[in-house]
Design a protein around this motif. Structure first.
Motif, mmCIF file in Angstrom:
data_model
loop_
_atom_site.group_PDB
_atom_site.id
_atom_site.type_symbol
_atom_site.label_atom_id
_atom_site.label_comp_id
_atom_site.label_asym_id
_atom_site.label_seq_id
_atom_site.Cartn_x
_atom_site.Cartn_y
_atom_site.Cartn_z
ATOM 1 N N PHE A 309 51.802 51.819 42.147
ATOM 2 C CA PHE A 309 52.254 51.706 43.607
ATOM 3 C C PHE A 309 54.005 51.334 43.657
ATOM 4 O O PHE A 309 54.768 51.903 44.510
ATOM 5 C CB PHE A 309 51.621 50.439 44.373
ATOM 6 N N TRP A 310 54.405 50.543 42.738
ATOM 7 C CA TRP A 310 55.684 50.163 42.701
ATOM 8 C C TRP A 310 56.563 51.412 42.136
ATOM 9 O O TRP A 310 57.792 51.682 42.921
ATOM 10 C CB TRP A 310 55.870 49.064 41.762
ATOM 11 N N LEU A 312 55.620 54.426 42.908
ATOM 12 C CA LEU A 312 55.539 55.424 43.979
ATOM 13 C C LEU A 312 56.740 55.106 44.815
ATOM 14 O O LEU A 312 57.360 56.019 45.537
ATOM 15 C CB LEU A 312 54.107 55.367 44.597
ATOM 16 N N LEU A 313 57.189 53.940 45.148
ATOM 17 C CA LEU A 313 58.202 53.465 46.136
ATOM 18 C C LEU A 313 59.345 53.179 45.610
ATOM 19 O O LEU A 313 60.366 53.259 46.376
ATOM 20 C CB LEU A 313 57.759 52.100 46.866
ATOM 21 N N SER A 314 59.766 52.993 44.120
ATOM 22 C CA SER A 314 60.872 52.883 43.450
ATOM 23 C C SER A 314 61.572 54.064 43.014
ATOM 24 O O SER A 314 62.741 54.249 42.689
ATOM 25 C CB SER A 314 60.804 51.753 42.589
ATOM 26 N N ASN A 318 59.478 60.523 43.916
ATOM 27 C CA ASN A 318 58.080 60.103 44.301
ATOM 28 C C ASN A 318 58.365 59.407 45.999
ATOM 29 O O ASN A 318 57.437 60.040 46.857
ATOM 30 C CB ASN A 318 57.335 59.007 43.717
ATOM 31 N N LEU A 319 59.372 58.930 46.033
ATOM 32 C CA LEU A 319 59.552 58.117 47.420
ATOM 33 C C LEU A 319 59.969 59.471 48.387
ATOM 34 O O LEU A 319 59.524 59.436 49.559
ATOM 35 C CB LEU A 319 60.689 57.082 47.478
ATOM 36 N N LEU A 322 56.728 61.299 49.305
ATOM 37 C CA LEU A 322 55.986 60.666 50.199
ATOM 38 C C LEU A 322 56.607 60.683 51.770
ATOM 39 O O LEU A 322 55.889 60.964 52.708
ATOM 40 C CB LEU A 322 55.860 59.187 49.668
ATOM 41 N N ALA A 458 49.542 58.148 45.340
ATOM 42 C CA ALA A 458 50.302 58.730 46.111
ATOM 43 C C ALA A 458 49.267 59.401 47.443
ATOM 44 O O ALA A 458 49.241 59.451 48.662
ATOM 45 C CB ALA A 458 51.163 59.780 45.766
ATOM 46 N N VAL A 461 47.892 56.700 49.798
ATOM 47 C CA VAL A 461 48.753 56.158 50.619
ATOM 48 C C VAL A 461 48.789 57.423 51.998
ATOM 49 O O VAL A 461 48.947 57.037 52.960
ATOM 50 C CB VAL A 461 50.130 55.926 50.133
#
Length: 530
Positions: A309-310, A312-314, A318-319, A322, A458, A461
């Motif tokens: 999850f980290w 995916l957002l960092s 990936n960000l 998304l 991903a 989410v």
């Protein structure tokens, strides 16, 4: 094509079709309320139900789907894609058994929750699985199968509800997950999970199926060509310096020696830089896993930075992936697609309507299925952005036509008795364009925009955001329809479609014909607006 490759591709398609049974069940459980609720409310049902109990049957499914979405990441990277799909088939079977044998509404509600859990987690695992068994030539087709099979599930359920009793309809729907459980154990796991866990029992299959072998040959080609060219230039310059005449003066020799040392140092720095670059772009593909994450997993330790999850957002790519999927989801929902699916009978019921709501819903499901089948034929023939542009134009035009039609009708500006067919035609064109465009690309981009080790998270989410947007769209529609006429709502849908279509076309890169690794390179660039 060699015989071995033909056999491999045939096996790929067989595996993809069997895996798509889960998404067919997802469409069935979503559309089950359309033929079932009218029967339960009628006097023909043996169940004693009231309106308050009936009102709980529909909302419990999304709750179960969200639970299944959250459970998916827990199992998909531990059990693998294959066994996760089989695990979620258990609550699917339990769901249909409870509905089939229910003696009261409470049992049906429990069954709907189990169905949401089974199909909510199953559809997420299906997206990941299909994206990993395909290559750049057929990956889009495999991911489009999700839309085709879910559309088939919707059509199959509505068709059964129209021609068969309630009991036999549920019995036929129970057969689908049972067939899946019978055949899918003979299918292989995805190539990524196979390589990650070094499973030997699938080697025979992977020797037949080239999977992403052709993609791996082109991994980071643009980066590698630059690196090789630079290194060759440094080596050539360094070699030429050794041919300098040894009889030159001491000062000149010292100068040349310093120059050689400088070039050698630059060459070594370039080597180190290239190693760092290779390590940075060492994306986990079908046959290679991120070394750092694998090492931490072997040691039984995963800190926050290695959490999926980290990452995916960092991680930049990936960000961005998304964000693009969120934008496509917003386009699909705010253009009115969920409203048309959930309230098709209500929206097709108006003075002068040519068809009954029941027949209209059946025709709508048929068109949805045909449009999804057409999408499989064009998804790898045209660029993704071209498909999105053309379908968005059609959606905008149909929403504009509906806005004008209901504006004239509600204000009695002219006689529209001869135009009673127009809303049906607009709805059918809208559903065709949506099933080929944003609604279909939503699944394709989930399989293309993420590194394999975070793809499960991903997809989860993305699906949760999708369910939230569907809920929000339906709530907004129900609030607006009380205070405003239909043409106001269709006008808002038309405006939203124009705005979000433009945003999508600006931020989405073209992915047709590109390997997963090439897509990651594009998303990691500073400028991703292609």
């Amino acid at each position: 094509m060699p015989r071995k490759d033909k056999t491999g591709f045939l096996i790929q398609y067989i595996v993809a079709i069997v895996a798509s049974i889960t998404s067919a069940g997802y469409g069935s459980v979503m559309s089950w309320t359309s033929p079932s609720l009218p029967f339960l409310k009628s006097g023909k049902s043996n169940l004693s139900v009231n309106n308050d109990e009936i009102a709980w049957i529909a909302p419990l499914l999304p709750i179960g789907i969200i639970i299944g979405n959250f459970l998916n990441p827990i199992f998909i990277d531990r059990l693998g894609r294959k066994w996760t799909l089989l695990l979620f088939a258990i609550p699917q079977i339990i769901s249909w058994l409870l509905i089939l044998l229910a003696k009261n509404t409470k049992i049906i509600c429990i069954g709907r929750i189990f169905g949401g859990i089974g199909y909510g987690g199953g559809i997420c695992a299906t997206i990941v699985y299909l994206s990993e068994i395909g290559n750049c030539k057929n990956r889009g087709i495999f991911l489009t199968l999700i839309k085709v099979s879910s559309s088939f599930g919707i059509f199959f359920t509505i068709f059964l509800g129209a021609i068969s009793p309630y009991f036999y309809m549920n019995l036929c729907l129970l057969i689908m997950p049972i067939v899946f459980v019978i055949f899918f154990p003979f299918m292989p796991d995805s190539s990524y999970f196979f390589a990650k866990n070094c499973k030997n029992e699938e080697k025979k299959f992977y020797s037949l199926v080239p999977l992403n072998e052709k993609e791996n040959k082109n991994d980071n080609d643009c980066e590698k060509k630059i690196i090789v060219k630079e290194n060759e230039n440094y080596k050539l310059n360094f070699k030429n310096e050794n041919k300098i005449n040894d009889n030159e003066g001491d000062d000149k020799k010292n100068h040349i020696e310093e120059k050689k040392n400088f070039k050698l140092e630059n060459y070594q720095n370039s080597e180190n830089k290239n190693k760092i670059l290779n390590k940075k772009n060492n994306f986990p593909n079908d046959y290679q896993l991120n070394n750092e994450i694998l090492k931490n997993k072997e040691n039984g330790f995963l800190n926050l930075k290695n959490c999926n999850f980290w990452q995916l957002l960092s991680i930049r790519s990936n960000l961005r992936g998304l964000f693009i999927i969120f934008t496509v989801t917003t386009l699909d929902c705010f253009s009115g697609h969920p409203v048309l699916v959930y309230f098709s009978q209500q929206m097709l019921t108006y003075e002068g309507s040519l068809l009954s709501p029941k027949n209209g819903a059946l025709i709508h499901a048929t068109v949805k299925l045909l449009a999804s089948m057409i999408a499989t034929q064009i998804i790898e023939r045209f660029q993704r952005k071209t498909i999105l542009l053309c379908t968005s134009i059609l959606i905008t035009l149909t929403q504009g036509i509906l806005t004008i039609f209901f504006f004239i009708k509600d204000n009695n500006l002219m006689d529209i008795s001869l135009l009673g067919f127009l809303p049906y035609l607009a709805f059918l064109i809208y559903e065709t364009a949506s099933s080929i465009g944003a609604s279909n690309l939503f699944y394709i981009y989930q399989g293309e925009f993420f590194e394999n080790h975070v793809k499960g998270m991903a997809v989860t989410v993305s699906k949760i955001y999708h369910m939230f947007m569907i809920f929000l769209t339906i709530v907004i529609y129900q609030c607006l329809i009380v205070k405003f006429s239909s043409y106001v709502i269709f006008g808002l849908f038309c405006i939203c479609c124009v705005i979000f279509s433009i945003v999508c076309l600006i931020i989405i890169p073209e992915t047709k014909g590109k390997s997963l690794e090439e897509i990651q390179i594009i998303l990691k660039r500073r400028k991703v607006f292609l």
